[in-house]
Scaffold this active site. Structure first.
Site, PDB file in Angstrom:
ATOM      1  N   CYS A 134      -4.572   0.794  -2.844  1.00 32.19           N
ATOM      2  CA  CYS A 134      -4.368  -0.351  -2.115  1.00 32.19           C
ATOM      3  C   CYS A 134      -3.322  -1.601  -2.314  1.00 32.19           C
ATOM      4  O   CYS A 134      -2.837  -1.711  -4.014  1.00 32.19           O
ATOM      5  CB  CYS A 134      -5.930  -1.101  -1.906  1.00 32.19           C
ATOM      6  SG  CYS A 134      -6.621  -0.697  -0.615  1.00 32.19           S
ATOM      7  N   CYS A 143     -10.260  -3.767  -4.417  1.00 32.17           N
ATOM      8  CA  CYS A 143      -9.254  -4.424  -4.444  1.00 32.17           C
ATOM      9  C   CYS A 143     -10.174  -5.526  -5.208  1.00 32.17           C
ATOM     10  O   CYS A 143     -10.167  -5.764  -6.348  1.00 32.17           O
ATOM     11  CB  CYS A 143      -8.892  -4.718  -3.778  1.00 32.17           C
ATOM     12  SG  CYS A 143      -7.457  -3.322  -2.957  1.00 32.17           S
ATOM     13  N   CYS A 154     -10.357  -5.115   0.277  1.00 35.52           N
ATOM     14  CA  CYS A 154     -11.374  -4.085   0.705  1.00 35.52           C
ATOM     15  C   CYS A 154     -12.242  -4.550  -1.236  1.00 35.52           C
ATOM     16  O   CYS A 154     -12.284  -5.137  -2.198  1.00 35.52           O
ATOM     17  CB  CYS A 154     -11.084  -2.561   0.121  1.00 35.52           C
ATOM     18  SG  CYS A 154      -9.987  -1.848  -1.375  1.00 35.52           S
ATOM     19  N   GLU A 212      -0.152   5.219   0.218  1.00 35.62           N
ATOM     20  CA  GLU A 212      -0.746   6.462   1.194  1.00 35.62           C
ATOM     21  C   GLU A 212      -0.507   7.573   0.730  1.00 35.62           C
ATOM     22  O   GLU A 212       0.765   7.635   0.173  1.00 35.62           O
ATOM     23  CB  GLU A 212      -0.694   6.122   2.638  1.00 35.62           C
ATOM     24  CG  GLU A 212      -0.900   4.299   2.950  1.00 35.62           C
ATOM     25  CD  GLU A 212      -1.372   5.002   4.679  1.00 35.62           C
ATOM     26  OE1 GLU A 212      -1.124   5.642   5.776  1.00 35.62           O
ATOM     27  OE2 GLU A 212      -2.546   3.440   4.612  1.00 35.62           O
ATOM     28  N   ASN A 255       0.871  -1.509   0.065  1.00 37.53           N
ATOM     29  CA  ASN A 255      -0.114  -0.069  -0.159  1.00 37.53           C
ATOM     30  C   ASN A 255       0.893   1.274  -0.131  1.00 37.53           C
ATOM     31  O   ASN A 255       1.729   1.536   0.929  1.00 37.53           O
ATOM     32  CB  ASN A 255      -1.100  -0.200   1.292  1.00 37.53           C
ATOM     33  CG  ASN A 255      -0.079  -0.185   2.461  1.00 37.53           C
ATOM     34  OD1 ASN A 255       0.424  -0.955   2.882  1.00 37.53           O
ATOM     35  ND2 ASN A 255      -1.474   0.431   3.371  1.00 37.53           N
ATOM     36  N   GLU A 273      -3.068  -4.531  -3.117  1.00 41.22           N
ATOM     37  CA  GLU A 273      -3.696  -5.594  -4.412  1.00 41.22           C
ATOM     38  C   GLU A 273      -3.434  -4.840  -5.730  1.00 41.22           C
ATOM     39  O   GLU A 273      -3.312  -5.370  -6.144  1.00 41.22           O
ATOM     40  CB  GLU A 273      -4.761  -5.586  -3.828  1.00 41.22           C
ATOM     41  CG  GLU A 273      -4.896  -6.797  -2.442  1.00 41.22           C
ATOM     42  CD  GLU A 273      -4.933  -5.732  -1.221  1.00 41.22           C
ATOM     43  OE1 GLU A 273      -4.785  -4.915  -1.496  1.00 41.22           O
ATOM     44  OE2 GLU A 273      -5.805  -6.396  -0.618  1.00 41.22           O
TER      45      GLU A 273
HETATM   46  N1  THU Z   1      -5.547  -1.612   2.373  1.00 44.61           N
HETATM   47  C1  THU Z   1      -4.779  -2.207   1.164  1.00 44.61           C
HETATM   48  O1  THU Z   1      -3.586  -2.493   0.950  1.00 44.61           O
HETATM   49  N2  THU Z   1      -5.033  -3.696   1.008  1.00 44.61           N
HETATM   50  C2  THU Z   1      -7.132  -3.397   1.425  1.00 44.61           C
HETATM   51  O2  THU Z   1      -7.630  -4.321   0.962  1.00 44.61           O
HETATM   52  C3  THU Z   1      -7.184  -3.140   2.984  1.00 44.61           C
HETATM   53  C4  THU Z   1      -6.935  -1.436   3.047  1.00 44.61           C
HETATM   54  C5  THU Z   1      -5.320  -0.197   2.957  1.00 44.61           C
HETATM   55  C6  THU Z   1      -5.316   1.284   2.713  1.00 44.61           C
HETATM   56  C7  THU Z   1      -4.662   1.822   3.808  1.00 44.61           C
HETATM   57  O3  THU Z   1      -3.447   2.203   2.922  1.00 44.61           O
HETATM   58  C8  THU Z   1      -4.113   1.052   4.501  1.00 44.61           C
HETATM   59  O4  THU Z   1      -4.590  -0.384   4.612  1.00 44.61           O
HETATM   60  C9  THU Z   1      -5.578   1.884   5.628  1.00 44.61           C
HETATM   61  O5  THU Z   1      -7.182   1.202   5.148  1.00 44.61           O
END
Ligand code: THU
Length: 163
Positions: free
Chosen positions: A73, A115, A112, A64, A62, A75
């Site tokens: 994210c 994704c 999520c 940010e 991920n 994925e």
């Molecule tokens: N996140 C992912 O990388 N994958 C997911 O499927 C769920 C959430 C990340 C997004 C964000 O950077 C952090 O987790 C908190 O939501």
């Protein structure tokens, strides 16, 4: 009127040692990727490792952003990298590892909705299921046999034309 039941089969492994070797290797790559995540706002790190039919593994994590919705994210970072650089190759498996800097994540974190939709696109395109492996920092590993299983009644390009 009809009622339909939609369900799917999930395999749960108690620990990584129980996984077939190829899956254990892939999960180890997801853990490696997770450790390189850029997650200064949530402190929640996710790594994804994508196994291609060639045997090659593509990683993502991920990323940010100070403008929160601009982040992405793990994925999608991983699967878009695979789509961009290996467009002709089928995706066999995606392993996803999640951990927090603040507490121990003991259960697999489910991808999520965005994704799931993004991964479903590649599954639909390649006419073959993508196996999903999930694990927290510790605890069980879940195996889902396809993205469609975890995105029932999903939208795909068949809705975009009448053929
Ligand atoms: N996140 C992912 O990388 N994958 C997911 O499927 C769920 C959430 C990340 C997004 C964000 O950077 C952090 O987790 C908190 O939501």
């Amino acid at each position: 009127m009809k009622t339909k039941r939609m369900g799917f089969t999930l395999t749960e492994y108690d620990k990584v040692e129980e996984l077939p070797k190829q899956y254990a290797t892939l999960m180890a790559r997801a853990v490696q990727a997770r450790k390189k995540a850029y997650a200064p706002y949530s402190n929640f790190r996710v790594g994804a490792a994508v196994l291609l039919e060639s045997g090659e593994i593509v990683e993502g994590n991920n990323q940010e952003n100070a403008s929160y919705p601009s982040g992405l994210c793990a994925e999608r970072v991983a699967i878009f990298h695979a789509g961009a650089n290996y467009p002709g190759q089928k995706i066999l498996t995606v392993a996803i590892s999640a951990a927090s800097d603040d507490y121990e994540v003991k259960q697999p974190a489910a991808p999520c909705g965005n994704c799931r939709q993004s991964m479903a696109e590649y599954e639909h395109k390649q006419h073959a299921p993508i196996v999903i492996l999930l694990q927290g920092e510790s605890g069980p590993i879940f195996k889902c046999e396809s993205v469609a299983d975890i995105l029932p009644l999903g939208f795909n390009n068949s809705f975009l034309s009448d053929s």
